[in-house]
Write a protein that holds these residues in place. Sequence first.
Motif, PDB file in Angstrom:
ATOM      1  N   GLY A 157       0.469  -1.082  -0.382  1.00 35.43           N
ATOM      2  CA  GLY A 157      -0.016   0.260   0.045  1.00 35.43           C
ATOM      3  C   GLY A 157       1.059   2.112  -0.120  1.00 35.43           C
ATOM      4  O   GLY A 157       2.184   0.885   0.446  1.00 35.43           O
ATOM      5  N   PHE A 158       0.112   2.498   0.221  1.00 32.78           N
ATOM      6  CA  PHE A 158       1.088   3.676   0.163  1.00 32.78           C
ATOM      7  C   PHE A 158       0.078   3.953   0.752  1.00 32.78           C
ATOM      8  O   PHE A 158      -1.129   4.615   1.546  1.00 32.78           O
ATOM      9  N   PRO A 159       0.939   4.985   1.568  1.00 29.18           N
ATOM     10  CA  PRO A 159       0.459   5.630   3.234  1.00 29.18           C
ATOM     11  C   PRO A 159       0.105   6.855   2.790  1.00 29.18           C
ATOM     12  O   PRO A 159      -0.738   7.500   3.414  1.00 29.18           O
ATOM     13  N   GLY A 160       0.440   7.474   1.880  1.00 28.99           N
ATOM     14  CA  GLY A 160       0.017   9.124   1.965  1.00 28.99           C
ATOM     15  C   GLY A 160      -1.588   9.634   0.705  1.00 28.99           C
ATOM     16  O   GLY A 160      -2.419   8.575   0.747  1.00 28.99           O
ATOM     17  N   SER A 192      -6.750  11.780  -2.390  1.00 29.00           N
ATOM     18  CA  SER A 192      -6.112  11.536  -3.274  1.00 29.00           C
ATOM     19  C   SER A 192      -5.470   9.993  -4.964  1.00 29.00           C
ATOM     20  O   SER A 192      -5.927  10.739  -5.438  1.00 29.00           O
ATOM     21  N   PHE A 193      -5.250   9.415  -3.998  1.00 30.29           N
ATOM     22  CA  PHE A 193      -4.783   8.473  -4.578  1.00 30.29           C
ATOM     23  C   PHE A 193      -5.827   8.529  -5.714  1.00 30.29           C
ATOM     24  O   PHE A 193      -7.047   8.057  -5.916  1.00 30.29           O
ATOM     25  N   ASN A 194      -5.074   7.566  -7.136  1.00 25.99           N
ATOM     26  CA  ASN A 194      -5.953   7.720  -8.364  1.00 25.99           C
ATOM     27  C   ASN A 194      -6.430   6.024  -8.227  1.00 25.99           C
ATOM     28  O   ASN A 194      -5.859   5.101  -8.905  1.00 25.99           O
ATOM     29  N   ARG A 195      -7.335   5.277  -7.300  1.00 25.98           N
ATOM     30  CA  ARG A 195      -8.207   4.106  -7.580  1.00 25.98           C
ATOM     31  C   ARG A 195      -8.503   3.625  -8.682  1.00 25.98           C
ATOM     32  O   ARG A 195      -8.732   2.790  -8.771  1.00 25.98           O
ATOM     33  N   THR A 224       7.358   5.084  -0.113  1.00 27.09           N
ATOM     34  CA  THR A 224       6.362   6.995   0.464  1.00 27.09           C
ATOM     35  C   THR A 224       6.978   8.232  -0.819  1.00 27.09           C
ATOM     36  O   THR A 224       6.976   6.787  -2.613  1.00 27.09           O
ATOM     37  N   TYR A 225       7.131   8.677  -0.554  1.00 34.11           N
ATOM     38  CA  TYR A 225       7.034  10.515  -2.092  1.00 34.11           C
ATOM     39  C   TYR A 225       8.495   9.811  -3.158  1.00 34.11           C
ATOM     40  O   TYR A 225       9.664  10.174  -2.252  1.00 34.11           O
ATOM     41  N   LYS A 226       8.710  10.261  -3.942  1.00 37.17           N
ATOM     42  CA  LYS A 226       9.479  10.512  -5.055  1.00 37.17           C
ATOM     43  C   LYS A 226       9.172  11.099  -6.015  1.00 37.17           C
ATOM     44  O   LYS A 226       8.045  11.015  -6.510  1.00 37.17           O
ATOM     45  N   SER A 227      10.419  11.684  -6.844  1.00 40.18           N
ATOM     46  CA  SER A 227       9.752  11.924  -8.021  1.00 40.18           C
ATOM     47  C   SER A 227      11.101  11.600  -8.981  1.00 40.18           C
ATOM     48  O   SER A 227      11.973  11.582  -8.782  1.00 40.18           O
TER      49      SER A 227
END
Lengths: 397, 111
Positions: A48-51, A83-86, A383-386
Motif C-alpha cells: 500500500g501507499f500511506p500518503g 487522493s490516490f487514483n484508484r 513513500t514519496y519520490k519523483s
Amino acid sequence: MTELTGYLRSDGRKGIRNRVAVAYLVECAHHVAREIAWPNRRDAHVIGFPGCFPNAYAQGMMERLCTHPNVGAVLLVSLGCESFNRFQLESVIRESGRPVETLVIQRSGGTAATIAKGQAWVEAALAELSTQTRVPMDVSELVVGTVCGGSDGTSGISGNPAAGRAFDRLVEAGAACIFEETGELIGCEEIMADRAVTPELADILRASVAKAARYYATLGFGSFAAGNADGGLTTIEEKSLGAYAKSGQSRISGLIKPGDIPPKGGLYLMDVVPDGEVRFGFPNISDNAEIVEMMASGAHMTLFVTGRGSVVGSALAPVIKIAANPEMYQRLSADMDVNAGRIIEGTASVDEIGQEIYDLVLDAAAGRQTCSEAMGHAEFILTYKSFEPIGPACLPA
Amino acid sequence: MSQTDTRLLLLSPADNVLVARAPIAADEPIRVEGLDLLAAAAFSLGHKLARQPIRAGDPIVKYGAIIGTATADVPQGAHVHTHNVRSNYTATHTLEEARTAYEAAREVGKT
C-alpha cells in the motif's frame, strides 16, 4: 537440474508465486487491509501507499506492483476520500486479466463490514488461484534483484562478491539482474562506467552517481547507518566499494529507474535517487524500500547480503538472505539462507558460495520457501519520490 | 614465516590497510608486514589496521581504491577507522557520542 515452472500472465511474464495483494490506498485504510489479509497472511500480502497527497511515482509503483508476475489477484482497500487514483489503478489491473475488486470503507459500512467483505473476497480469489496451473519457465525469464543491508567490513569481502558470482551465472543464462543503489556506489563511478556497453551509457552511469552524491550532500548524511561503522566500515566510499561487488563482472547493459522493466536479459543498474531538487526526504528510508523498487521493476526475488544481520523478507517476492559475517551467522542462522561467512573462515571459496546462491535462486523459483518467507516476513514500504523518465540511451538496443 | 598474520587480509597489493578476518584481542601478538607488534586495541571482525605507517592527509586505500583520507598520523598496526579517517564525499554519522553519554548516565544512576 531444477525444473522451473511459473504462472503465465497476459503480458507474457511468468510468476514464481501466485499471491493475492491486498492494497491499501492511504494509511487510513491500512488496518482494514491488514485484518482482511490476516487469516490468509501466507498467501495474501498487504502492500500500500500511506500518503493522502497524489504522487505520480507512487501511482506508477502501485500499478507495477499490482501487476507483478507473482501476483494473481488484487483487492484494493480505499478509505474513500484520499487522493490516490484508484480508478486508474483498478483499470490497469483489470486490463492485465487479474481478478480485482475495490472496497471503499466509507461506502461499505465501515471497518467491520469491510473486513468481512474483504476476507470473503480473498477466500474466493485464493480458491480460484489454486486451480491455475504452472507452465514451463526458463532461467532467462527470471528477473533477480540484489540489495545489501546492515553492511559491515565483512560484506564486501564475502557475501557481496559471492552474490556477484551468482549474478554472473544468471546473466550468462540470459536472466535480467538488477543492482543498486547509486548512493552506495559513490567512489565507484569510474570503474563502473568502464563496464558500460556503450560510451553513452558510461556517461549516464557516471551522472547517476554524481546526482546521488549531490543529493546526499544536501541531506547531510550519506547512505550509511551507525551499525555500518560498528562493523568496521569507515566511510561511504568504503561501503560503496564493498556494495559494488554485488554487481559481479558482467558488462552493464542499462540503467533503469524504479518501475522500469528490463527489456531483455543482462545486468542493469537501478537509479533510485530522485530527479530534480531535493524533496520528500531520503531516497530510500530503509532496506525494504529498495526491495519494493526491485519488485516494481519485475524482480521475482531479491538477494539480500547482510553483515550485521537483517532479518527482513518482503511481501510478494521472496528474499534470499546471505550472511556475510560468520559470527552473525552463528547468532541468526535460522534467518539466513546462505552462510557466506565461510569465505572469511576459509572453509569455502567465493565461487562455491556463488554456486550455492545460484542453485538457491533456482530452487526458490521452483517453489522452495526462503527462510524469511517461511517465517512469514512480508515487509513493505512505499513513500514519496519523483523521477524523470529514462532516455533511450539508458537501455540496450 | 609469513610476513603478515593469516588473520589479516590484504585485499589488493596497493592497499595500505589490512582487514581482520577473525577477532583479535588487545595486546595479542600480531605480525604486520614483517613487524611483530602487540595489538594496540581489540579488532572486531571486518575492522581495518594500518599495513604501514600512514601520515595525516594520506589517502586510505582498500580494494585498490581510495576510501577516504587520514585525519591523523596512524602507526603501523594501529586501528584505522572513523577516529582517524574522513570521507572524501559525505561525513560519516555514528552513534558513538550518544552511546558514550547514555553509558555515562547509566553509571551515575548505579552509584
